[in-house]
Design a protein around this motif. Structure first.
Motif, PDB file in Angstrom:
ATOM      1  N   ASP A 122       0.849  -0.988  -0.048  1.00  0.00           N
ATOM      2  CA  ASP A 122      -0.042  -0.036  -0.162  1.00  0.00           C
ATOM      3  C   ASP A 122       0.944   1.463  -0.093  1.00  0.00           C
ATOM      4  N   ILE A 123       1.020   1.968  -1.088  1.00  0.00           N
ATOM      5  CA  ILE A 123       1.762   3.312  -1.251  1.00  0.00           C
ATOM      6  C   ILE A 123       0.988   4.297  -0.590  1.00  0.00           C
ATOM      7  N   GLY A 124       1.644   5.249   0.309  1.00  0.00           N
ATOM      8  CA  GLY A 124       1.201   6.300   0.757  1.00  0.00           C
ATOM      9  C   GLY A 124      -0.259   6.032   1.759  1.00  0.00           C
ATOM     10  N   THR A 125       0.120   5.138   2.820  1.00  0.00           N
ATOM     11  CA  THR A 125      -1.111   4.512   3.422  1.00  0.00           C
ATOM     12  C   THR A 125      -1.845   5.300   4.216  1.00  0.00           C
ATOM     13  N   GLY A 126      -1.524   6.610   4.695  1.00  0.00           N
ATOM     14  CA  GLY A 126      -2.199   7.626   5.784  1.00  0.00           C
ATOM     15  C   GLY A 126      -2.522   6.897   6.959  1.00  0.00           C
ATOM     16  N   SER A 127      -3.839   6.918   7.173  1.00  0.00           N
ATOM     17  CA  SER A 127      -4.289   6.201   8.347  1.00  0.00           C
ATOM     18  C   SER A 127      -4.017   4.768   8.484  1.00  0.00           C
ATOM     19  N   GLY A 128      -3.502   4.117   7.438  1.00  0.00           N
ATOM     20  CA  GLY A 128      -3.500   2.799   7.489  1.00  0.00           C
ATOM     21  C   GLY A 128      -4.591   2.036   6.561  1.00  0.00           C
ATOM     22  N   ALA A 129      -5.623   2.558   6.185  1.00  0.00           N
ATOM     23  CA  ALA A 129      -6.970   2.177   5.946  1.00  0.00           C
ATOM     24  C   ALA A 129      -6.979   0.846   5.047  1.00  0.00           C
ATOM     25  N   ILE A 130      -6.225   1.019   4.013  1.00  0.00           N
ATOM     26  CA  ILE A 130      -6.160   0.137   2.660  1.00  0.00           C
ATOM     27  C   ILE A 130      -5.251  -1.069   3.379  1.00  0.00           C
ATOM     28  N   ALA A 131      -4.177  -0.870   3.712  1.00  0.00           N
ATOM     29  CA  ALA A 131      -3.185  -1.968   4.274  1.00  0.00           C
ATOM     30  C   ALA A 131      -3.964  -2.602   5.378  1.00  0.00           C
ATOM     31  N   ILE A 132      -4.645  -2.115   6.408  1.00  0.00           N
ATOM     32  CA  ILE A 132      -5.255  -2.626   7.462  1.00  0.00           C
ATOM     33  C   ILE A 132      -6.334  -3.746   6.990  1.00  0.00           C
ATOM     34  N   ALA A 133      -7.226  -3.090   5.998  1.00  0.00           N
ATOM     35  CA  ALA A 133      -8.467  -3.787   5.456  1.00  0.00           C
ATOM     36  C   ALA A 133      -7.857  -5.087   4.816  1.00  0.00           C
ATOM     37  N   MET A 134      -6.914  -4.825   3.988  1.00  0.00           N
ATOM     38  CA  MET A 134      -6.302  -6.147   3.071  1.00  0.00           C
ATOM     39  C   MET A 134      -5.597  -6.988   4.287  1.00  0.00           C
ATOM     40  N   LYS A 135      -5.091  -6.699   5.345  1.00  0.00           N
ATOM     41  CA  LYS A 135      -4.413  -7.663   6.224  1.00  0.00           C
ATOM     42  C   LYS A 135      -5.678  -8.476   6.934  1.00  0.00           C
ATOM     43  N   LYS A 136      -6.346  -7.488   7.204  1.00  0.00           N
ATOM     44  CA  LYS A 136      -7.698  -8.255   8.134  1.00  0.00           C
ATOM     45  C   LYS A 136      -8.505  -9.170   7.276  1.00  0.00           C
ATOM     46  N   GLU A 137      -8.855  -8.990   6.038  1.00  0.00           N
ATOM     47  CA  GLU A 137      -9.458  -9.768   5.169  1.00  0.00           C
ATOM     48  C   GLU A 137      -8.441 -10.860   4.624  1.00  0.00           C
ATOM     49  N   ARG A 138      -7.490 -10.819   4.474  1.00  0.00           N
ATOM     50  CA  ARG A 138      -6.642 -11.865   4.205  1.00  0.00           C
ATOM     51  C   ARG A 138      -5.409 -11.833   4.918  1.00  0.00           C
ATOM     52  N   PRO A 139      -5.415 -12.590   6.151  1.00  0.00           N
ATOM     53  CA  PRO A 139      -4.272 -12.604   7.180  1.00  0.00           C
ATOM     54  C   PRO A 139      -3.186 -13.248   6.737  1.00  0.00           C
ATOM     55  N   GLN A 140      -3.418 -14.208   5.627  1.00  0.00           N
ATOM     56  CA  GLN A 140      -1.920 -14.947   5.172  1.00  0.00           C
ATOM     57  C   GLN A 140      -1.221 -14.143   4.543  1.00  0.00           C
ATOM     58  N   ASP A 141      -1.467 -12.893   4.179  1.00  0.00           N
ATOM     59  CA  ASP A 141      -0.894 -12.085   3.140  1.00  0.00           C
ATOM     60  C   ASP A 141       0.121 -11.458   3.854  1.00  0.00           C
ATOM     61  N   GLU A 142       1.466 -11.118   3.311  1.00  0.00           N
ATOM     62  CA  GLU A 142       2.487 -10.170   3.862  1.00  0.00           C
ATOM     63  C   GLU A 142       2.006  -8.753   3.255  1.00  0.00           C
ATOM     64  N   VAL A 143       1.872  -7.996   4.173  1.00  0.00           N
ATOM     65  CA  VAL A 143       1.369  -6.629   3.760  1.00  0.00           C
ATOM     66  C   VAL A 143       2.460  -5.587   4.355  1.00  0.00           C
ATOM     67  N   THR A 144       2.604  -5.004   3.263  1.00  0.00           N
ATOM     68  CA  THR A 144       3.607  -3.639   3.573  1.00  0.00           C
ATOM     69  C   THR A 144       2.996  -2.215   3.247  1.00  0.00           C
ATOM     70  N   ALA A 145       3.207  -1.256   3.998  1.00  0.00           N
ATOM     71  CA  ALA A 145       2.805   0.060   3.734  1.00  0.00           C
ATOM     72  C   ALA A 145       3.851   1.144   3.693  1.00  0.00           C
ATOM     73  N   THR A 146       3.821   2.302   2.881  1.00  0.00           N
ATOM     74  CA  THR A 146       4.758   3.229   2.951  1.00  0.00           C
ATOM     75  C   THR A 146       3.785   4.494   3.256  1.00  0.00           C
ATOM     76  N   ASP A 147       4.541   5.435   3.597  1.00  0.00           N
ATOM     77  CA  ASP A 147       4.103   6.924   3.632  1.00  0.00           C
ATOM     78  C   ASP A 147       5.507   7.696   3.956  1.00  0.00           C
TER      79      ASP A 147
END
Length: 282
Positions: A122-147
């Protein structure tokens, strides 16, 4: 308005709604302000309608109502916005997550459906909204967020911690922090509003939300142009890319990203309001 004089929650709510109406604001905000501040659901409120509100709660409630009348967004007053079913802390260092962005998350999840563990960025994550939703919906994924913003990352990290989402947060400009890495799915909602569009913007957005998260140079296209030719190095061969865009940027970005990704399918999709809103590369 200071003392509650043993008003019930229902009466407090009615007073709040009336005050907002007198100041030409939507009376519907009265309920949201009360519920979010107390951390209640609608059901909690209905069950306690007749209970007396404390002086302290009433004072806080009216101070919130007055801030709202002055133009401050509800989300910054109560410090919360819901995104994809998750409560996120928001401060004036972060953009308030928008419903349109939930559609972006939905598309990305559809693309990953049925796949094993994926690497998501997730590029430019801000409050983390996108990265968190992706991780919560697919816990098996490895999620990175930058800002780029340290203040925004602090908020995003706190949100991830509160919601139990294990995400790697990196500070830096766009793709800089992940220089040699590739990802299965890249999502970004970069600043895309052109300075020319200031007149179309709501006062409360201009007065309170971080301009760096809203505006970009070159008619709002600056960051898409910067990323267009570095993104291909970071997207795996069968990877997918999802970007939120401004309603009038579709044609230009379609052309640019077709050049950047000659071997992939590049499409512009509309949001629920029928406006160009997403650039998708698969």
């Amino acid at each position: 308005m200071g003392e509650s004089k043993q008003l019930s929650y229902q009466q407090a709510l009615q007073n709040g709604a009336l005050f907002l109406e007198q100041h030409e604001k939507s009376p519907l905000a009265a309920e949201r302000l009360l519920l979010d501040r107390l951390g209640w659901t609608k059901t909690d409120l209905l069950m306690r309608f007749a209970d007396p509100i404390t002086d302290e709660e009433y004072k806080q409630y009216f101070s919130d109502i007055k801030e709202y009348v002055s133009g401050k967004p509800i989300q910054y007053i109560v410090g919360v916005e819901w995104f994809y079913g998750y409560p996120l802390k928001v401060t004036e260092a972060t953009l308030i997550p928008r419903p349109e962005t939930e559609e972006l998350v939905q598309r990305a999840l559809q693309c990953l459906e049925g796949k094993g563990p994926q690497k998501v960025l997730d590029i430019g994550t801000g409050s983390g909204a996108i990265a968190i939703a992706m991780k919560k919906e697919r816990p098996q994924d490895e999620v990175t967020a930058t800002d780029l913003s340290e203040e925004a990352l602090a908020v995003a990290k706190e949100n991830a911690r509160q919601l139990g989402a294990d995400i790697r947060f990196l500070q830096g400009d766009l793709l800089e922090p992940v220089q040699l890495e590739t990802f299965d799915c890249i999502i970004s909602n970069p600043p895309y509003i052109s300075e020319d569009e200031i007149d179309l913007m709501d006062r409360s957005v201009l007065d309170f939300e971080p301009h760096s998260a809203l505006f970009a140079d070159h008619d709002g296209l600056d960051l898409y142009q910067k990323m267009a030719f570095t993104l291909p190095f970071h997207l795996k061969t069968d990877g997918c890319l999802f970007m939120e865009i401004g309603f009038n940027q579709g044609e230009k970005l379609l052309e640019l990203y077709k050049k950047a990704f000659p071997d992939k399918m590049v499409t512009i999709e509309k949001d629920l309001s029928g406006l160009d809103r997403m650039l998708i590369v698969k």
